[in-house]
Scaffold this motif. Sequence first.
Motif, short mmCIF file in Angstrom:
data_model
loop_
_atom_site.label_atom_id
_atom_site.label_comp_id
_atom_site.label_asym_id
_atom_site.label_seq_id
_atom_site.Cartn_x
_atom_site.Cartn_y
_atom_site.Cartn_z
N ASN A 24 46.10 34.10 38.72
CA ASN A 24 46.40 32.61 39.12
C ASN A 24 46.49 31.85 37.17
O ASN A 24 47.69 31.56 37.38
N MET A 25 45.52 32.30 36.84
CA MET A 25 45.87 31.17 35.26
C MET A 25 46.93 31.89 34.52
O MET A 25 47.18 30.82 33.71
N LEU A 26 47.44 33.03 34.63
CA LEU A 26 48.05 33.28 33.34
C LEU A 26 49.77 33.54 34.20
O LEU A 26 50.63 34.11 33.79
N GLY A 27 49.53 33.39 35.53
CA GLY A 27 50.70 34.01 36.46
C GLY A 27 50.99 35.34 36.77
O GLY A 27 52.90 35.48 36.76
N HIS A 28 50.40 36.11 36.08
CA HIS A 28 50.54 37.42 36.39
C HIS A 28 49.51 38.13 37.92
O HIS A 28 48.44 37.53 38.31
N GLY A 29 51.06 39.18 38.81
CA GLY A 29 50.10 39.80 39.70
C GLY A 29 48.50 40.82 38.89
O GLY A 29 49.16 41.28 37.79
N ARG A 30 47.80 40.81 40.10
CA ARG A 30 47.36 42.44 39.56
C ARG A 30 47.54 42.90 39.01
O ARG A 30 46.80 43.96 37.75
N GLN A 31 48.55 44.16 39.71
CA GLN A 31 49.67 45.50 39.05
C GLN A 31 50.05 44.78 37.71
O GLN A 31 49.86 45.81 36.52
N GLU A 32 50.40 43.80 37.30
CA GLU A 32 50.69 43.47 35.89
C GLU A 32 50.01 43.51 35.10
O GLU A 32 49.89 44.43 34.47
N LEU A 33 48.47 43.01 35.32
CA LEU A 33 47.55 42.67 34.28
C LEU A 33 46.67 44.32 34.23
O LEU A 33 46.52 44.04 33.10
#
Length: 125
Positions: A24-33
Amino acid sequence: MAALGICTVSPGGTILSCNAAICNMLGHGRQELDGTIFAELLDTADGDWARQRFAALAAGGSAEFDCQLTLRSKSGRPVLASCAASPLPGGGFSLALSRLRADRHERLSLNDATSTVGSLVTLLG
């Protein structure tokens, strides 16, 4: 949801896992990170010092440390965070990130600004 963004990073610098707060902090989904090189999330404003410090930590050549750093969100917006980094047994490191509100001055609404000016006028009377 956790208040702290938490992730683990491999000795090679790849994010192995992260919680919903960092997503949420970075605006990414878990799969993206997951699988992203952590250093790629660092803003260029932090320069080489942060990359070198995290690389030494990942390789087991550095003790835990705290710092403030700027990360880049998915939208490209800088995210200022307080960071606690700790080495993991066998290499790699874990991070706990807490977003700082240093950018609040950029987001003052017109109502906030009017209220602040009104308060100053009252005080200076």
